[in-house]
Design a protein around this motif. Structure first.
Motif, PDB file in Angstrom:
ATOM      1  N   ARG A 254       0.834  -1.198   0.000  1.00  0.00           N
ATOM      2  CA  ARG A 254       0.000   0.000   0.000  1.00  0.00           C
ATOM      3  C   ARG A 254       0.874   1.257   0.000  1.00  0.00           C
ATOM      4  O   ARG A 254       0.563   2.237  -0.657  1.00  0.00           O
ATOM      5  CB  ARG A 254      -0.932  -0.008   1.222  1.00  0.00           C
ATOM      6  CG  ARG A 254      -2.103  -0.948   1.113  1.00  0.00           C
ATOM      7  CD  ARG A 254      -3.207  -0.569   2.103  1.00  0.00           C
ATOM      8  NE  ARG A 254      -2.733  -0.624   3.477  1.00  0.00           N
ATOM      9  CZ  ARG A 254      -2.897  -1.679   4.288  1.00  0.00           C
ATOM     10  NH1 ARG A 254      -3.536  -2.753   3.846  1.00  0.00           N
ATOM     11  NH2 ARG A 254      -2.442  -1.653   5.521  1.00  0.00           N
ATOM     12  N   GLY A 255       1.968   1.204   0.749  1.00  0.00           N
ATOM     13  CA  GLY A 255       2.877   2.343   0.792  1.00  0.00           C
ATOM     14  C   GLY A 255       3.533   2.612  -0.548  1.00  0.00           C
ATOM     15  O   GLY A 255       3.657   3.762  -0.976  1.00  0.00           O
ATOM     16  N   TRP A 256       3.933   1.547  -1.231  1.00  0.00           N
ATOM     17  CA  TRP A 256       4.571   1.711  -2.546  1.00  0.00           C
ATOM     18  C   TRP A 256       3.608   2.332  -3.572  1.00  0.00           C
ATOM     19  O   TRP A 256       4.039   2.993  -4.509  1.00  0.00           O
ATOM     20  CB  TRP A 256       5.081   0.364  -3.042  1.00  0.00           C
ATOM     21  CG  TRP A 256       6.435  -0.003  -2.490  1.00  0.00           C
ATOM     22  CD1 TRP A 256       7.535   0.803  -2.403  1.00  0.00           C
ATOM     23  CD2 TRP A 256       6.818  -1.272  -1.940  1.00  0.00           C
ATOM     24  NE1 TRP A 256       8.581   0.129  -1.825  1.00  0.00           N
ATOM     25  CE2 TRP A 256       8.181  -1.155  -1.538  1.00  0.00           C
ATOM     26  CE3 TRP A 256       6.166  -2.480  -1.744  1.00  0.00           C
ATOM     27  CZ2 TRP A 256       8.896  -2.212  -0.959  1.00  0.00           C
ATOM     28  CZ3 TRP A 256       6.871  -3.528  -1.170  1.00  0.00           C
ATOM     29  CH2 TRP A 256       8.210  -3.396  -0.783  1.00  0.00           C
ATOM     30  N   LEU A 257       2.327   2.129  -3.361  1.00  0.00           N
ATOM     31  CA  LEU A 257       1.338   2.675  -4.291  1.00  0.00           C
ATOM     32  C   LEU A 257       0.902   4.103  -3.931  1.00  0.00           C
ATOM     33  O   LEU A 257       0.234   4.751  -4.720  1.00  0.00           O
ATOM     34  CB  LEU A 257       0.106   1.763  -4.319  1.00  0.00           C
ATOM     35  CG  LEU A 257       0.326   0.342  -4.881  1.00  0.00           C
ATOM     36  CD1 LEU A 257      -0.923  -0.507  -4.692  1.00  0.00           C
ATOM     37  CD2 LEU A 257       0.723   0.398  -6.348  1.00  0.00           C
ATOM     38  N   ASP A 258       1.281   4.582  -2.752  1.00  0.00           N
ATOM     39  CA  ASP A 258       0.874   5.911  -2.289  1.00  0.00           C
ATOM     40  C   ASP A 258       2.008   6.907  -2.528  1.00  0.00           C
ATOM     41  O   ASP A 258       3.080   6.789  -1.932  1.00  0.00           O
ATOM     42  CB  ASP A 258       0.538   5.849  -0.793  1.00  0.00           C
ATOM     43  CG  ASP A 258      -0.056   7.157  -0.280  1.00  0.00           C
ATOM     44  OD1 ASP A 258       0.108   8.199  -0.939  1.00  0.00           O
ATOM     45  OD2 ASP A 258      -0.675   7.134   0.803  1.00  0.00           O
ATOM     46  N   PRO A 259       1.823   7.901  -3.397  1.00  0.00           N
ATOM     47  CA  PRO A 259       2.904   8.841  -3.714  1.00  0.00           C
ATOM     48  C   PRO A 259       3.281   9.767  -2.558  1.00  0.00           C
ATOM     49  O   PRO A 259       4.309  10.431  -2.609  1.00  0.00           O
ATOM     50  CB  PRO A 259       2.333   9.648  -4.888  1.00  0.00           C
ATOM     51  CG  PRO A 259       0.848   9.553  -4.734  1.00  0.00           C
ATOM     52  CD  PRO A 259       0.596   8.200  -4.153  1.00  0.00           C
ATOM     53  N   THR A 260       2.463   9.837  -1.517  1.00  0.00           N
ATOM     54  CA  THR A 260       2.764  10.747  -0.398  1.00  0.00           C
ATOM     55  C   THR A 260       3.602  10.074   0.686  1.00  0.00           C
ATOM     56  O   THR A 260       3.983  10.733   1.658  1.00  0.00           O
ATOM     57  CB  THR A 260       1.472  11.286   0.245  1.00  0.00           C
ATOM     58  OG1 THR A 260       0.776  10.210   0.902  1.00  0.00           O
ATOM     59  CG2 THR A 260       0.574  11.922  -0.801  1.00  0.00           C
ATOM     60  N   VAL A 261       3.875   8.779   0.546  1.00  0.00           N
ATOM     61  CA  VAL A 261       4.677   8.086   1.552  1.00  0.00           C
ATOM     62  C   VAL A 261       5.875   7.427   0.890  1.00  0.00           C
ATOM     63  O   VAL A 261       5.954   7.312  -0.332  1.00  0.00           O
ATOM     64  CB  VAL A 261       3.846   7.028   2.331  1.00  0.00           C
ATOM     65  CG1 VAL A 261       2.603   7.644   2.928  1.00  0.00           C
ATOM     66  CG2 VAL A 261       3.490   5.852   1.442  1.00  0.00           C
TER      67      VAL A 261
END
Length: 348
Positions: free
Chosen positions: A86-93
């Protein structure tokens, strides 16, 4: 149901079970996300972030906000593969290897304790930098932060000791003390004169050889300060040294007439030393997102972070380069008055 269909169904269940099991397996990564922001000229839990006693202060408006990075994971609380995905898919993290935050030989508790020490040290350095900018005199001295258990200094030097001299040489700063110890061969002794409480004490400490052959006594030192008035900083459980610049600006704003911000919401980051030099920090992308979410329109950026920041700056956030505290003050003056140069970050 045919044997073939049953086999395919069982195989499907097996693949699904293995997939679900794998998704919840711990992985050695840490998720970095935008953390809370705190206005250094505002309040936290109905208490001023910066309180100054014994010196005249002036009203402030707008915001000079420090920004933080929150992390999920670590040796004591590993994240699972699904959280990492999920983190890899979120540009803000950002998802980074665990060892970039927690060294293999350090526990999570040790890292958090070090962050707390760094925060306290950064507050002292920020106060020193602000007073230096305002040409207000104060006293700096070398102080024992801790001694290493089992090393020669353990039981001889004590936390809080003020080191006056080493081998008869004035302890002007931490570097002087460290370099004097290094002039000895392992096995020789070093003569310290310290102030402990209200007494001056002479202490002789033997030396040993370090893992790389260097001469050691096993003492950690820091710069202590005696300021002409009290500056108290309250930020709760925020740790690390990266709020130094914003602390200095908050102190400056309270100690000087007029409004440094011009009523604008300004955020920023950067370490600071007593001379006012601003240093680069980590997590710049997440900190900019946190700044934008807090309503800031200006982001003070260490020169060493400019190249990375320009690639990830959120829309509507203006990057202003800050090499020193003095440069940051001049840039804010220019933004407020519309006169003068406002240094911008340039892409690397």
């Amino acid at each position: 149901m045919s044997r073939r269909a049953l086999t395919l169904l069982l195989a499907g269940f097996l693949v699904l079970a293995l997939g679900l099991t794998g998704a919840f397996r711990p992985v050695p990564y840490v998720v970095l996300s935008p953390g809370p922001t705190e206005n250094t000229i505002g309040e936290v839990d109905k208490k001023p972030v910066i309180s100054i006693k014994g010196r005249q202060t002036y009203p402030t408006t707008g915001a000079l906000s420090l920004v933080t990075v929150a992390y999920q994971g670590g040796p004591a609380a590993n994240i699972d593969l699904l959280t990492a995905l999920r983190g890899w898919l979120d540009p803000t993290v950002a998802v980074v290897p665990q060892e970039t935050i927690f060294a293999p030989d350090r526990t999570q508790k040790e890292v958090e304790e070090e962050n707390t020490v760094e925060m306290t040290s950064s507050q002292d350095s920020a106060t020193a930098a602000a007073l230096t900018e305002l040409k207000i005199t104060f006293r700096a001295f070398v102080q024992v932060a801790s001694t290493e258990k089992g090393m020669p200094a353990d039981g001889k030097l004590q936390k809080g000791d003020e080191i006056n001299s080493v081998d008869g040489k004035a302890a002007k700063d931490v570097t002087v003390v460290a370099n004097t110890v290094k002039t000895h061969k392992p096995g020789e002794s070093v003569a310290f004169n310290v102030t402990r409480g209200k007494e001056k004490v002479d202490i002789t400490v033997p030396t040993v050889a370090g893992p790389e052959g260097q001469t050691l006594v096993g003492v950690k030192m820091q710069t202590g300060y005696e300021f002409p008035f009290d500056v108290d900083i309250n930020v709760g459980d925020v740790g690390g040294p990266s709020a130094g610049l914003m602390f200095s600006l908050g102190i400056l704003d309270k100690l000087t007439p007029g409004e440094l911000t011009g009523g604008k919401k300004i955020a920023g980051t950067g370490t600071i030393n007593p001379g006012g030099e601003v240093g680069a920090i980590g997590g710049i992308a997440q900190k900019m997102v946190g700044a934008k979410d807090s309503g800031a329109t200006i982001f003070l950026t260490p020169a060493g972070n400019c190249a990375e920041a320009t690639k990830a700056v959120p829309d509507g956030l203006r990057l202003v380069r800050a090499d020193t505290l003095h440069d940051a003050v001049q840039a804010l003056d220019a933004l407020r008055t519309g006169k003068g140069n406002v240094p911008a970050c340039e892409a690397g």
